[in-house]
Design an enzyme around this catalytic site. Sequence first.
Site, PDB file in Angstrom:
ATOM      1  N   ASP A  14       0.788  -1.242   0.000  1.00  0.00           N
ATOM      2  CA  ASP A  14       0.000   0.000   0.000  1.00  0.00           C
ATOM      3  C   ASP A  14       0.819   1.291   0.000  1.00  0.00           C
ATOM      4  OD1 ASP A  14      -2.238  -1.584  -0.047  1.00  0.00           O
ATOM      5  OD2 ASP A  14      -2.726  -1.313   2.065  1.00  0.00           O
ATOM      6  N   LYS A 106      -5.277  -6.222  -4.031  1.00  0.00           N
ATOM      7  CA  LYS A 106      -6.093  -6.786  -2.953  1.00  0.00           C
ATOM      8  C   LYS A 106      -7.255  -5.850  -2.659  1.00  0.00           C
ATOM      9  CE  LYS A 106      -3.330  -4.857   0.843  1.00  0.00           C
ATOM     10  NZ  LYS A 106      -4.267  -3.915   1.429  1.00  0.00           N
ATOM     11  N   CYS A 139      -3.141  -3.581   7.290  1.00  0.00           N
ATOM     12  CA  CYS A 139      -2.664  -4.415   6.183  1.00  0.00           C
ATOM     13  C   CYS A 139      -1.379  -5.160   6.513  1.00  0.00           C
ATOM     14  CB  CYS A 139      -2.513  -3.574   4.929  1.00  0.00           C
ATOM     15  SG  CYS A 139      -4.101  -2.832   4.467  1.00  0.00           S
TER      16      CYS A 139
END
Length: 195
Positions: A14, A106, A139
């Site tokens: 991310d 994702k 995450c």
Amino acid sequence: MADNSNRTALLVIDMQKDFIHEDGLSRVNGGRAVVPNVIKAVQVARQRGILIVWVVREHDPLGRDVELFRRNFYAADKVGPIVKGSVGAELVDGLVIKEGDYKLVKMRFSAFFATHLHSLLQGAGINNLVITGVQTPNCIRQTVFDAVALDYQSVTVIVDATAAATPDIHVANIFDMKNVGVATPTLQEWCESNT
């Protein structure tokens, strides 16, 4: 110590503009500070021949694929966070997907949840994971705990190449991960090791 580079993958999670930039729609306060260390970790991984997996979110413009608690951020008349094709979904400056790397999209916190990551890694003979990116309690943590549950031989979180909204949140989550056998070196310590 044996060189495990060909059995190791670096997951970069991310590191997208909406999570890192000051005006990012899902900004993680500590994200910007770790960008240089994530860049360095990627450089070292490339030098060692380690597979780099870029784990990103790229959501539907209407938010139909996001968690229920996030759906209020999306509508037909506004761009929500990390929408596929938006500037906010791009990697931050200094991070570039190159030939031989792998991009994994994702839709939830864990890079393993409802993706083919585990199959990809197994097929490549990977049993050691090194984790960088944001954000530690979501995450990073979910991906790490799934990796532990899937019996990856070694799971490493580079503590100064990961971040959370506050240092206290980051430290508390690193503590929890360390307690389940996850290695937590600094970037310098990791660079000086063989994996």
